[in-house]
Scaffold this active site. Sequence first.
Site, PDB file in Angstrom:
ATOM      1  N   ASP A 123       1.204  -1.024   0.547  1.00  0.00           N
ATOM      2  CA  ASP A 123       0.047  -0.030  -0.211  1.00  0.00           C
ATOM      3  C   ASP A 123       1.419   1.208  -0.330  1.00  0.00           C
ATOM      4  O   ASP A 123       2.070   1.379  -0.303  1.00  0.00           O
ATOM      5  CB  ASP A 123      -1.192  -0.015   1.263  1.00  0.00           C
ATOM      6  CG  ASP A 123      -0.234   0.018   3.060  1.00  0.00           C
ATOM      7  OD1 ASP A 123       0.977  -0.507   2.355  1.00  0.00           O
ATOM      8  OD2 ASP A 123      -0.373   0.997   3.109  1.00  0.00           O
ATOM      9  N   GLU A 190      -0.404  -1.403   5.845  1.00  0.00           N
ATOM     10  CA  GLU A 190       0.822  -0.717   6.849  1.00  0.00           C
ATOM     11  C   GLU A 190       0.494   0.774   6.523  1.00  0.00           C
ATOM     12  O   GLU A 190       0.425   1.386   8.239  1.00  0.00           O
ATOM     13  CB  GLU A 190       2.513  -0.666   5.628  1.00  0.00           C
ATOM     14  CG  GLU A 190       3.262  -0.308   6.490  1.00  0.00           C
ATOM     15  CD  GLU A 190       3.681   0.491   7.373  1.00  0.00           C
ATOM     16  OE1 GLU A 190       4.283   1.069   8.237  1.00  0.00           O
ATOM     17  OE2 GLU A 190       3.625   1.990   5.954  1.00  0.00           O
TER      18      GLU A 190
HETATM   19 ZN   LIG Z   1       6.842   2.026   4.589  1.00  0.00          ZN
END
Ligand SMILES: [Zn+2]
Length: 502
Positions: A123, A190
């Site tokens: 991501d 994340e």
């Molecule tokens: Zn990162």
Amino acid sequence: MKKHLAPFPLLLLFLLTFCCPYRVSATVACAAPDSLMAEAKGSRYREAVQKLSGAIKFKTISDTEDKNTFADEFIALHDYLENAFKELHSRLTREIINKQSLLYTWPGTDPELKPVLLSAHIDVVPVEAVSMDEWEQEAFSGIITNGHIWGRGALDDKYRVIAIMEAVEQLLLNGYMPERTILLAFGHDEEIGGNEGAGAISELLQERYQQLEAVFDEGLAVTKGIFPGIEEPIAFIGTASKGSANFRLTVKGDGGHSSIPPNETPISILSQAIVNINNNPFKAHITPSTKETLEILSNRLGGKSKFAMQHFGLFKGTIKKQLSKNMATDALIRTKASPTIIQAGEKENVLPRVAQAIVNVRLLTGETEESARAHLVKAISDERVEVAGYGTYSPPSAVAKTDTWVYQALKNTIETLFPEALVVPALFPGGTDARHYASLTDNIFRFAPQLVTPDDATRVHNVNERIALSVFDGCIDFYNLLIRQVADQEEYFVQIVNPGNF
Ligand SMILES: [Zn+2]
């Protein structure tokens, strides 16, 4: 002492990346036109450069509002990777976790050995609409020009995803078989905490293996020219990371008309509370990991710095004072509290009945959510301000030991690829997916294998994110060697080093 210790660095940096230049379905070959291949000519791994360029084109954005907004992009990226890394996908087991994250298992020949996990994330953070015009190359173009691959994710963290996959692909094609199982975990969230990606992967691994030998994630990097007195590059390995807690401050009042206000209102009381927090910082504390960092750097510096560290007990106060003077070094020696959200009032002539603020606290090793709350309550020193835990709490990490074979294997890999670099363990002040793997091993290393310039550092989560082809090449070499270093039994690792044979 003063001169040398004040600007003590520690840029938190991450990297990553991937594949070929257009959206291709799983059934379409990932071939790049000659013109694009020509742009990648500065690279030793031109196909891998194309793969990264292509991976950047997918808008795999972490969206806090609706986690499914970009789900199709993640799924399309999965298909793209499957096509781009054929050998890897035919030999490793792929599991899709919570629809968008990826876990690959490369079974080792010796099931008795604990697996090693390489972690990265697919991501990226959004591109602010107001900043679109400031991009020299379109943010999701993946354009390759002037020796760089451009776009959101080029440095954080798609380049590491692609470099890791490319390294595995090369090793497979060369007939390499690891003794130890190698896991590749690529989370999809994340940037918004990682609970559904790395969090879920960690639970699965806990059930499957109970323990891992080591985890390698993004984190610190190789820096140069930012520490006065040390000319050579410094490779900082994050051997520990700070924790994070949030607190909500609430002040309630009686409301009323703004024409006849009381002496104090919820807004003024809350404002004073925030000023008090600012004026009463957490106590400075040189943790064992930061002490290790300082020892290595001061040894290299020699002179007064070395003398001061050799007589640490005597100079502790002075050292803390020097480190406190710089924002980055101050964050290494104390828990830091920052108000990040403040809310009160809706109309200009109405006294709000409630004023609230969120304070984000980054916890130094040894701090807990409760001890941080106690500090805030004492600093505020006003019973009218309620201080309550809020949101997610991540405790400070354990500190990875540096006298282990696995740390030595990592150090060895870094020294092979960055022969001039001084390798230094250090506290990583940020948080990454690595925190989700804390229960699986203490051997967690947060390190991105790239030389980060101050210019690069400003591009992460910002406009004009890009990665140099040479840096990306080095990253592929790094993971190729690291895997060979850690995939076999510890007593063999030194012999496996063969820098000439990537
Ligand atoms: Zn990162």
